[in-house]
Write a protein that holds these residues in place. Structure first.
Motif, PDB file in Angstrom:
ATOM      1  N   ARG A   3     -12.134  -8.691   3.683  1.00 17.38           N
ATOM      2  CA  ARG A   3     -11.638  -7.321   3.706  1.00 17.38           C
ATOM      3  C   ARG A   3     -12.150  -6.616   4.948  1.00 17.38           C
ATOM      4  NH1 ARG A   3      -9.796  -5.723  -1.372  1.00 17.38           N
ATOM      5  NH2 ARG A   3     -10.433  -3.557  -1.207  1.00 17.38           N
ATOM      6  N   HIS A   4     -11.208  -5.984   5.666  1.00 17.46           N
ATOM      7  CA  HIS A   4     -11.550  -5.291   6.900  1.00 17.46           C
ATOM      8  C   HIS A   4     -12.304  -4.012   6.560  1.00 17.46           C
ATOM      9  CE1 HIS A   4     -11.304  -4.365  11.084  1.00 17.46           C
ATOM     10  NE2 HIS A   4     -10.782  -3.173  10.829  1.00 17.46           N
ATOM     11  N   ARG A   5     -13.461  -3.788   7.195  1.00 15.98           N
ATOM     12  CA  ARG A   5     -14.296  -2.648   6.863  1.00 15.98           C
ATOM     13  C   ARG A   5     -14.404  -1.692   8.038  1.00 15.98           C
ATOM     14  NH1 ARG A   5     -14.952  -1.639   1.781  1.00 15.98           N
ATOM     15  NH2 ARG A   5     -16.847  -0.489   2.303  1.00 15.98           N
ATOM     16  N   ASN A   6     -13.422  -0.838   8.204  1.00 22.10           N
ATOM     17  CA  ASN A   6     -13.596   0.277   9.119  1.00 22.10           C
ATOM     18  C   ASN A   6     -13.871   1.525   8.284  1.00 22.10           C
ATOM     19  OD1 ASN A   6     -11.070   1.176   8.173  1.00 22.10           O
ATOM     20  ND2 ASN A   6      -9.987   0.158   9.841  1.00 22.10           N
ATOM     21  N   PHE A   7     -14.104   2.639   8.959  1.00 12.92           N
ATOM     22  CA  PHE A   7     -14.472   3.855   8.232  1.00 12.92           C
ATOM     23  C   PHE A   7     -13.380   4.283   7.263  1.00 12.92           C
ATOM     24  CE2 PHE A   7     -14.419   8.543   7.966  1.00 12.92           C
ATOM     25  CZ  PHE A   7     -15.650   8.738   7.346  1.00 12.92           C
ATOM     26  N   ALA A   8     -12.127   4.223   7.717  1.00 11.38           N
ATOM     27  CA  ALA A   8     -11.016   4.626   6.863  1.00 11.38           C
ATOM     28  C   ALA A   8     -10.928   3.754   5.614  1.00 11.38           C
ATOM     29  CB  ALA A   8      -9.705   4.563   7.647  1.00 11.38           C
ATOM     30  N   ALA A   9     -11.133   2.439   5.800  1.00 13.44           N
ATOM     31  CA  ALA A   9     -11.083   1.531   4.654  1.00 13.44           C
ATOM     32  C   ALA A   9     -12.212   1.833   3.683  1.00 13.44           C
ATOM     33  CB  ALA A   9     -11.167   0.087   5.135  1.00 13.44           C
ATOM     34  N   GLU A 262       4.729  -0.912   0.968  1.00 14.94           N
ATOM     35  CA  GLU A 262       5.155  -2.111   1.691  1.00 14.94           C
ATOM     36  C   GLU A 262       4.330  -3.323   1.254  1.00 14.94           C
ATOM     37  OE1 GLU A 262       4.677  -3.732   6.242  1.00 14.94           O
ATOM     38  OE2 GLU A 262       5.264  -1.628   5.980  1.00 14.94           O
ATOM     39  N   GLU A 263       3.021  -3.125   1.139  1.00 17.32           N
ATOM     40  CA  GLU A 263       2.146  -4.231   0.738  1.00 17.32           C
ATOM     41  C   GLU A 263       2.387  -4.624  -0.721  1.00 17.32           C
ATOM     42  OE1 GLU A 263       0.392  -5.965   2.762  1.00 17.32           O
ATOM     43  OE2 GLU A 263       0.804  -4.652   4.469  1.00 17.32           O
ATOM     44  N   ARG A 264       2.682  -3.647  -1.571  1.00 15.50           N
ATOM     45  CA  ARG A 264       2.990  -3.978  -2.962  1.00 15.50           C
ATOM     46  C   ARG A 264       4.297  -4.759  -3.042  1.00 15.50           C
ATOM     47  NH1 ARG A 264       0.745  -4.859  -6.920  1.00 15.50           N
ATOM     48  NH2 ARG A 264       1.638  -3.510  -8.525  1.00 15.50           N
ATOM     49  N   ALA A 265       5.265  -4.379  -2.223  1.00  9.95           N
ATOM     50  CA  ALA A 265       6.539  -5.098  -2.204  1.00  9.95           C
ATOM     51  C   ALA A 265       6.357  -6.522  -1.705  1.00  9.95           C
ATOM     52  CB  ALA A 265       7.541  -4.357  -1.323  1.00  9.95           C
ATOM     53  N   ALA A 266       5.322  -6.753  -0.877  1.00  5.46           N
ATOM     54  CA  ALA A 266       5.049  -8.095  -0.364  1.00  5.46           C
ATOM     55  C   ALA A 266       4.305  -8.954  -1.378  1.00  5.46           C
ATOM     56  CB  ALA A 266       4.237  -7.998   0.931  1.00  5.46           C
ATOM     57  N   GLY A 267       4.009  -8.389  -2.566  1.00  6.35           N
ATOM     58  CA  GLY A 267       3.408  -9.172  -3.635  1.00  6.35           C
ATOM     59  C   GLY A 267       1.911  -8.998  -3.802  1.00  6.35           C
ATOM     60  N   ARG A 268       1.294  -8.092  -3.085  1.00  4.83           N
ATOM     61  CA  ARG A 268      -0.155  -7.915  -3.215  1.00  4.83           C
ATOM     62  C   ARG A 268      -0.469  -7.065  -4.447  1.00  4.83           C
ATOM     63  NH1 ARG A 268      -1.975 -10.123   1.314  1.00  4.83           N
ATOM     64  NH2 ARG A 268      -0.673  -9.980   3.187  1.00  4.83           N
ATOM     65  N   ASP A 269      -1.648  -7.275  -5.016  1.00  2.00           N
ATOM     66  CA  ASP A 269      -2.060  -6.459  -6.156  1.00  2.00           C
ATOM     67  C   ASP A 269      -2.385  -5.054  -5.664  1.00  2.00           C
ATOM     68  OD1 ASP A 269      -5.160  -6.109  -5.783  1.00  2.00           O
ATOM     69  OD2 ASP A 269      -4.753  -8.223  -5.379  1.00  2.00           O
ATOM     70  N   LYS A 270      -2.475  -4.102  -6.586  1.00  2.00           N
ATOM     71  CA  LYS A 270      -2.565  -2.696  -6.180  1.00  2.00           C
ATOM     72  C   LYS A 270      -3.854  -2.389  -5.424  1.00  2.00           C
ATOM     73  CE  LYS A 270      -4.484  -0.803 -10.492  1.00  2.00           C
ATOM     74  NZ  LYS A 270      -4.302   0.208 -11.558  1.00  2.00           N
ATOM     75  N   ASP A 271      -4.980  -3.034  -5.802  1.00  2.00           N
ATOM     76  CA  ASP A 271      -6.239  -2.771  -5.099  1.00  2.00           C
ATOM     77  C   ASP A 271      -6.180  -3.265  -3.662  1.00  2.00           C
ATOM     78  OD1 ASP A 271      -7.305  -1.600  -7.336  1.00  2.00           O
ATOM     79  OD2 ASP A 271      -8.295  -3.427  -8.049  1.00  2.00           O
ATOM     80  N   HIS A 275      -6.218  -1.066  -0.240  1.00  2.00           N
ATOM     81  CA  HIS A 275      -7.242  -1.327   0.779  1.00  2.00           C
ATOM     82  C   HIS A 275      -6.596  -1.552   2.152  1.00  2.00           C
ATOM     83  CE1 HIS A 275     -10.771  -2.979   2.780  1.00  2.00           C
ATOM     84  NE2 HIS A 275      -9.984  -3.953   3.205  1.00  2.00           N
ATOM     85  N   ILE A 276      -5.534  -2.343   2.189  1.00  2.00           N
ATOM     86  CA  ILE A 276      -4.854  -2.604   3.466  1.00  2.00           C
ATOM     87  C   ILE A 276      -4.280  -1.307   4.034  1.00  2.00           C
ATOM     88  CG2 ILE A 276      -2.889  -3.772   4.543  1.00  2.00           C
ATOM     89  CD1 ILE A 276      -3.343  -6.077   2.551  1.00  2.00           C
ATOM     90  N   ALA A 277      -3.695  -0.483   3.153  1.00  2.00           N
ATOM     91  CA  ALA A 277      -3.150   0.805   3.614  1.00  2.00           C
ATOM     92  C   ALA A 277      -4.253   1.676   4.206  1.00  2.00           C
ATOM     93  CB  ALA A 277      -2.462   1.524   2.461  1.00  2.00           C
ATOM     94  N   ALA A 278      -5.428   1.665   3.571  1.00  2.00           N
ATOM     95  CA  ALA A 278      -6.548   2.462   4.082  1.00  2.00           C
ATOM     96  C   ALA A 278      -7.039   1.916   5.414  1.00  2.00           C
ATOM     97  CB  ALA A 278      -7.684   2.478   3.060  1.00  2.00           C
TER      98      ALA A 278
END
Length: 747
Positions: A3-9, A262-271, A275-278
């Protein structure tokens, strides 16, 4: 998956885990700031606060001496049949004077039956008076006088009465501002909601950004009331804050929400999707917000208090919108999960689904025809795009600015505008005379008295002034004021020439020769000229600061001097095009009727600098968002052309939607009555429209395609290792699939 850890994430993850704390903390903060701000009240600028140069010094001298000029008012008495010597005309004048006097709100009332202030054709006379009390609050007390004049006018058959002055003019502006702000509020919010309903096809997803943007605006207004105690603000600052807050607040939420969907439509779970959106869109929102704030901070270098107020207002609302987008939004999305799609609108939802399936079936070829053309012939499209923007910018080469008076700020059909115009025509200089302020160690000394007499004599002989030159001596304060009506209409070349002769010849040859005296000129035209001079001297440092700091932010964000420089150049092109359109519409009158106005012949003095700062900040919304997706794909191993195609294609929908919302909100302000609102709304709407279409869809991809690998060239201290695919959610497989389907055209 790593998991990418920048400040926003990190902030998004914290908010998702502490949902109630984030949401209720936000609501408590907004309510608290609003209540405290409402209790304190907003402090607005005084006349002296606006000033600069010699006119500003004159205002401060009078204010410090307790001699702040009273709000001067004029009542025009006119008849097509009667002349001033007729008994019926004089009776009407007397009735009007008595009605005004009966209000008990006026002083220094001058009756034209006595003063003989009569037009050359003798069909008009001018009643002059001052409003008692503080001139900065005179507009709040003038209504009984307006009512008295109106009632007297209705009782007269042979004459007409018209009123114009400092208090009535400001009241007219305040009333128009109030109506405009209410109309903008009632129109902009439903328009933004309607567009979001089309974008998402679901009620909850559409309402969420609007609610967050609205609460951000409410909180920012409470905060502005607090900071205005330190830096007073202009009357229209709250409207500008609302305009900015709604536009950026909705856009920031839209970027975040669309990426998560977009990420949910690609099949990722909500968490994982959240996280990717953040980590991606949230990070872009942070960079964009910082860029906007830095751009707005450039207004502090203007040297004008009104710009400092605008800077505080816009910085506050943008920061609050960024905080809300990065904390409350992920918390709400974590609470709602897929329920964010609740309240689906069947017709819209079905059409969106059908379009998505059709696009997938043909590999996106139809929807990406322009993109393929741009990437196939980048040189041609770059030339065409630049030529279009330069052509639109061409009228700006002859741009004129002035501090628009009340008669130009108000709609042309406002009664005060016609009264002001008629007074200016029949009594040159009367609506806004120049005020010569003389200070001396002994204002009653023979030398000063003689100098004032010589000044009056030479002024009248010069042919640059009207005949009504009045002198008021304040012996206790050792100050004299000389009211000098200038020829012309108060803003034209004739009046400016008269002011120049007043300052450059008449004063130095008379009052300027007396030792120990200081002579300064104030008044509307003097203020406008000094204001313009200050803006011209500050525009270079403001431009340099905004462009320099923006370059550094882009450099640090994308680790590429080429991308940073490209950002500056593209922004300058869109700003230049906005300037050109504004000049064409509001100076030359080309298409002015389309926005319901008559061209005032110039732009409001503060408009070019303010529009530059705002556009330089707002355009980074799209630029950061689009280039981030391009960089994201490139960092996963895609070629430059494939990365460009992926970045443009994946952001096209959200950039179009966000741009449409901003254009719609700004366009609402372009329909309002006040001239400065119209100029601001048209300028920003045109610039954002061009920025979201020509710049982002044509110029950006074509220029980056031409530059190729040079886009990513960077000195050693800026280079970083490319993150692993899992860090950003792995777009490279998407790029590969797009390439196999033939979406991008690579060479």
């Amino acid at each position: 998956m790593a998991r990418h850890r920048n400040f926003a994430a990190a902030l998004g993850d914290w908010s998702a885990r502490h949902r109630k704390t984030a949401v209720f903390g936000w609501l408590i903060l907004v309510v608290l700031v609003t209540v405290v701000g409402g209790a304190v009240g907003q402090k607005t600028l005084t006349n002296a606060d606006y000033g600069t140069g010699d006119s500003g010094r004159a205002e401060r001298i009078l204010q410090d001496a307790g001699l702040a000029p009273p709000a001067a008012e004029l009542v025009l008495v006119h008849s097509d049949q009667l002349i001033a010597e007729d008994a019926e005309f004089q009776g009407a004048v007397t009735a009007t004077v008595n009605a005004i006097k009966a209000t008990g709100l006026v002083e220094n009332l001058r009756d034209p039956n006595t003063t003989r202030v009569v037009s050359q054709d003798k069909h008009s006379a001018l009643i002059q008076y001052d409003v008692k009390g503080d001139p900065d609050t005179a507009a709040d007390r003038i209504q009984p006088v307006i009512d008295a004049v109106k009632k007297t006018d209705q009782a007269q058959d042979s004459v007409t009465l018209g009123q114009y002055g400092a208090a009535t003019g400001l009241k007219g502006i305040n009333d128009s501002l109030g109506e405009d702000f209410a109309r903008a509020e009632m129109t902009a919010l439903p328009v933004a909601l309607g567009i979001l309903l089309v974008v998402f096809g679901a009620f909850v997803a559409a309402v969420l950004p609007v609610l967050l943007a609205a609460t951000a605006c409410v909180g920012a207004m409470g905060l502005l009331a607090l900071t205005s105690q330190v830096v007073p603000v202009d009357g229209m600052t709250s409207s500008v804050m609302f305009l900015m807050g709604l536009a950026v607040g909705v856009d920031y939420c839209l970027f975040y929400l669309r990426r998560e969907r977009e990420e949910r439509a690609a099949g990722r779970d909500k968490d994982t999707a959240l996280h990717i959106a953040a980590a991606t869109s949230g990070h872009s929102v942070l960079i964009s917000g910082i860029t906007v704030v830095v751009a707005m901070a450039g207004m502090f270098l203007s040297g004008l208090t009104v710009f400092k107020g605008f800077a505080f207002a816009t910085i506050e609302v943008v920061l609050i919108a960024v905080i809300g987008s990065m904390t409350v939004l992920p918390a709400m999305m974590a609470m709602l999960g897929d329920r964010v799609e609740k309240g689906r609108i069947p017709f819209i939802a079905r059409r969106r689904q059908a379009r998505a399936e059709a696009a997938a079936a043909v590999g996106g070829r139809r929807t990406n025809a322009l993109l393929r053309g741009v990437l196939a012939r980048p040189g041609v499209f770059a030339l065409l795009g630049a030529a279009l923007l330069l052509a639109l910018a061409a009228p700006a080469l002859g741009m004129k600015t002035e501090k628009l008076g009340t008669d130009k700020l108000l709609p042309a059909d406002n009664p005060m505008v016609s009264v002001s115009t008629q007074i200016g025509r029949e009594f040159p200089g009367a609506p806004a005379p120049a005020d010569v302020v003389v200070t001396s160690d002994d204002i009653d000394s023979p030398k000063v008295t003689q100098a004032i007499a010589d000044f009056k004599k030479q002024a009248l002989a010069s042919g640059q002034t009207g005949e009504q030159i009045d002198v008021t001596v304040h012996a206790k304060e050792n100050i004299a004021e000389i009211s000098v009506p200038l020829i012309g209409n108060g803003t034209d070349k004739t009046s400016k020439k008269a002011l120049a002769e007043l300052r450059g010849t008449l004063i130095p040859d008379t009052l300027g020769k007396v030792a120990g005296t200081t002579t300064l000129v104030r008044g509307d035209l003097a203020f406008s000229e000094d204001y313009n001079d200050q803006l011209k001297s500050s525009i270079v440092p403001v431009f340099a600061f905004v462009m320099g700091v923006t370059f550094l932010l882009m450099l640090v964000s994308f680790r590429s001097p080429v991308i940073a420089l490209t950002s500056i150049v593209l922004n300058l092109l869109s700003v230049g095009a906005a300037y050109g359109v504004m000049t064409a519409v509001f100076q030359h009158g080309w298409g002015a009727s389309l926005v319901g106005t008559e061209a005032p012949g110039a732009l409001e003095s503060w408009m070019p600098l303010f529009v530059f700062v705002v556009l330089f900040g707002l355009s980074m919304d799209y630029h950061v968002f689009v280039v981030s997706r391009i960089r994201e794909a490139y960092d996963q191993g895609a070629s430059t052309r494939d990365a460009i195609a992926h970045g443009i294609r994946s952001t096209a929908g959200v950039v179009t939607s966000a741009g449409l919302i901003m254009v719609a909100v700004f366009a609402v302000f372009g329909t309002l009555a006040m001239q400065d609102f119209k100029q601001l709304g048209v300028g920003l709407a045109v610039a954002v429209l061009l920025d979201a279409t020509v710049v982002r869809a044509i110029l950006l991809p074509s220029v980056m395609a031409l530059l190729g690998r040079a886009n990513w060239a960077a000195p050693g201290f800026l280079r970083k290792s490319r993150p692993a695919e899992a860090d950003h959610g792995g777009p490279s497989h998407v790029v590969a699939r797009e390439t196999q389907q033939g979406v991008p055209v690579t060479h």
